[in-house]
Design an enzyme around this catalytic site. Structure first.
Site, mmCIF file in Angstrom:
data_model
loop_
_atom_site.group_PDB
_atom_site.id
_atom_site.type_symbol
_atom_site.label_atom_id
_atom_site.label_comp_id
_atom_site.label_asym_id
_atom_site.label_seq_id
_atom_site.Cartn_x
_atom_site.Cartn_y
_atom_site.Cartn_z
ATOM 1 N N HIS A 174 2.597 120.460 -32.535
ATOM 2 C CA HIS A 174 3.645 119.945 -31.662
ATOM 3 C C HIS A 174 3.688 120.806 -30.409
ATOM 4 O O HIS A 174 2.961 121.797 -30.284
ATOM 5 C CB HIS A 174 4.995 119.954 -32.379
ATOM 6 C CG HIS A 174 5.160 118.849 -33.375
ATOM 7 N ND1 HIS A 174 5.306 117.535 -33.006
ATOM 8 C CD2 HIS A 174 5.193 118.871 -34.734
ATOM 9 C CE1 HIS A 174 5.428 116.781 -34.089
ATOM 10 N NE2 HIS A 174 5.360 117.571 -35.151
ATOM 11 N N ASP A 232 4.128 118.868 -24.075
ATOM 12 C CA ASP A 232 4.183 117.426 -24.302
ATOM 13 C C ASP A 232 4.169 116.632 -23.005
ATOM 14 O O ASP A 232 3.414 115.673 -22.859
ATOM 15 C CB ASP A 232 5.441 117.052 -25.080
ATOM 16 C CG ASP A 232 5.270 117.197 -26.585
ATOM 17 O OD1 ASP A 232 4.158 117.542 -27.028
ATOM 18 O OD2 ASP A 232 6.248 116.962 -27.318
ATOM 19 N N LYS A 269 -5.577 97.154 -40.052
ATOM 20 C CA LYS A 269 -6.214 97.274 -41.360
ATOM 21 C C LYS A 269 -7.135 96.091 -41.631
ATOM 22 O O LYS A 269 -7.765 96.025 -42.685
ATOM 23 C CB LYS A 269 -5.148 97.371 -42.461
ATOM 24 C CG LYS A 269 -4.324 98.649 -42.404
ATOM 25 C CD LYS A 269 -3.321 98.715 -43.549
ATOM 26 C CE LYS A 269 -2.519 100.011 -43.503
ATOM 27 N NZ LYS A 269 -1.535 100.082 -44.614
#
Length: 445
Positions: A185, A215, A121
């Site tokens: 997913h 995956d 950030k």
């Protein structure tokens, strides 16, 4: 303030590979590499999960296939960490970049890796990550399309600074198409690949077999292959490239046999009624008398005959093996026979034959099975947790796995930044400003 990349594997997950072009300021790392390559240590023995078996391992990481390759892995879940683990297992120096103030890591595939915690950030944090990336060979990036570009760390920007960079992007849907920025997913990617429609028992809905096919097979493993291919090509051209690894396409590619074998009639029947999808009674699992299971794969006639011999069945009294309409009756007969003895009984009967009958081993059983034990196929880390040994087994440069299950977040921040050319005074300033975090002290306690 630069935006922080979102976490979570629903974004896809992906490795980015960047080839190494060290700056002149990175002399300490160059000297270290030269010294380390000169080291010749004696080989050592590694115990398998079965404590009675040992094997000779390489003396140090410089004997391994990916020795000397630097990897920056942006922290994620499942596919990208697995890709990084493969690279680390075979000798690459993998640094996982974690977020600051992230708490405990959920990464269970972090063995052999080091961790640097960076606050993305901040502009200084982004600048730091840029330097790590352009001085590395491989970067694993698990974010959705556009996240790295918003940070000014997209592949086009980094390739300008390091033309040899291999930038691998592992996502669910790839870098283009209507779903490129969508969450998902494994089950979603498997559905989009077409494979999920073929998985399941007859008369039942499609069934996803854990989150393995998209995956890990179509994602992490396929992406690791892409990285190794790109590094191999770079050794010839000197140029890096961008890898767009889609888990949808990776899963579909893994299923190429299913696609191509449709032309020979292997999948003419509905889901769960074909020879290789649990439709055939000679290619299925069966419950034994002790409530365990055996797996049967006796497809070829000569193997099928040995199956019947072990079951004490007369082939002349049974329907033909390939009579599709009789498969339910054959399954009933086989089920009855297998339920009459224990799993150990059947192993004793079929071991040493070509009947293609094996016990369905649980995680608690695999390492003690004589075959796996003889090969040292499973191993334990320093915490006693068991897992598979890396595969394949290379004859000259096999993997040497770290027994450390994984680093704490920020455990190696200072160590890694020094390797990448930062002075301790610069590191102290970044620590004070909250640009990075260091948890090395906790790691030693």
């Amino acid at each position: 303030m630069a935006p922080a990349p979102p976490g979570g594997c629903c974004a896809g997950g992906g490795p980015v590979a960047a080839p190494l072009r060290r700056s002149s300021a990175d002399t300490s790392c160059q000297q270290q590499s030269g010294c380390e390559r000169a080291l010749v240590a004696p080989p050592r023995l590694i115990k398998s999960a079965n404590t009675g078996t040992t094997r000779v391992s390489p003396s140090n990481v410089f004997n391994m296939a990916l020795a000397g390759i630097r990897v920056i892995e942006l922290a994620g879940l499942a596919p990208a960490p697995f890709c990084g683990t493969i690279l680390a297992d075979f000798g690459a120096k993998v640094v996982r970049v974690d977020r600051t103030k992230a708490g405990a890591s959920m990464d269970t595939q972090a063995r052999g890796k080091r961790s640097v915690a960076i606050n993305l950030k901040t502009t200084d944090g982004v600048a730091l990550l840029r330097k790590l990336c352009v001085q590395s060979d491989v970067v694993l990036e698990p974010y959705r399309k556009g996240v790295m570009e918003k940070l000014g760390l997209g592949p086009q920007e980094l390739l300008k600074e390091n033309p040899g960079l291999v930038y691998a992007r592992l996502t669910g849907y790839g870098q283009s198409g209507m779903y490129a920025t969508a969450a998902g997913h494994d089950i979603n990617y498997l559905a989009m690949s077409g494979l999920l429609s073929r998985l399941g028992r007859s008369g039942e809905k499609p069934y996803a077999p854990l989150n393995l096919l998209a995956d890990f097979a179509g994602g992490g493993l396929t992406c690791a292959l892409g990285i190794v291919l790109a590094l191999l090509e770079r050794s010839k051209s000197g140029k890096g490239q961008i890898i767009d690894a889609s888990m949808v396409e990776g899963a579909a590619y893994v299923g190429s046999f299913v696609w191509k074998s449709r032309s020979i009639g292997l999948w003419d029947h509905p889901r769960g009624e074909n020879m290789l999808d649990s439709g055939a009674p000679f290619y299925d699992t069966y419950r034994t008398a002790d409530d365990k299971h055996v797996a049967v794969g006796a497809i070829e006639p000569q193997f099928y005959k040995q199956l019947l011999r072990g079951l004490e069945l007369d082939e002349d009294q049974l329907p033909p093996q390939m009579s599709f309409s009789d498969w339910p009756e054959l399954r009933r007969i086989f089920s009855e026979r297998f339920s009459s003895k224990t799993q150990a009984d059947w192993s004793q009967i079929f071991d040493g034959t070509d009947a293609c009958v094996t016990p369905v081993l649980t995680f608690d059983q695999v390492s003690s099975h004589p075959h796996n034990s003889d090969r040292g196929s499973f191993m334990k880390d320093s915490s006693g947790e068991e897992s598979p040994r890396p595969a394949p087994l290379l004859s000259r440069t096999p993997a040497e796995v770290s027994v450390n299950p994984g680093p704490l977040i920020g455990e190696h921040t200072v160590e890694v930044l020094k390797e990448y050319g930062y002075k301790m005074t610069e590191i102290d300033k970044m620590l004070t400003a909250g640009v990075v975090e260091f948890n090395g002290v906790k790691a030693k306690l």
